[in-house]
Enzyme design. Structure first.
Site: not given
Ligand code: 5GP
Ligand code: ZN
Length: 110
Positions: A4, A7, A30, A46, A86, A92, A97, A99, A101
């Protein structure tokens, strides 16, 4: 989780531009920004996506949202940002893991 990427960032095995970090969460830029401000906030532990967030982790769920707000303030975008997570292939999701945005400086619909 051995393969990952997020991770690996948490462990320090992959570089990232860290914006905020505490015991539970990490926020970093990003690598392929889609807006002038594009930061990802993740739980350090995770889990694949929101679908994988257990009922027993209500405190972590709150921590994630509150730290998103703090990171937005730190980035100077309070009152003008979008938060996206997402969940799954059809939405998409590329990195499995969890997250969020944090996006600002460009209009997105919805
Ligand atoms: P997803 O489509 O899974 O919601 O988005 C994953 C995001 O992670 C993408 O915006 C992508 O640019 C970002 N990303 C993927 N690999 C890395 C990486 O190694 N470092 C950073 N900082 N971001 C990454
Ligand atoms: Zn992970």
């Amino acid at each position: 989780m051995e393969n990952c990427v997020f991770c690996k960032i948490v462990k320090g095995d992959l570089p990232a531009t860290v914006i905020f970090e505490n015991e539970h969460v990490l926020a970093f830029k990003d690598i392929n920004p889609l807006a002038p401000t594009h930061v990802l906030l993740i739980p350090k532990r995770h889990m694949e996506s929101l679908d994988d967030l257990p009922e027993s982790e209500a405190a972590l769920a709150g921590e994630l949202l509150l730290r998103i707000k703090d990171v937005a303030a730190k980035l100077g975008v309070t009152g003008g940002y979008k938060v996206v997570s997402n969940c799954g292939e059809a939405a998409g999701q590329l990195v499995y893991h969890l997250h969020f945005h944090i996006l600002s400086g460009k209009k997105f619909v919805p």
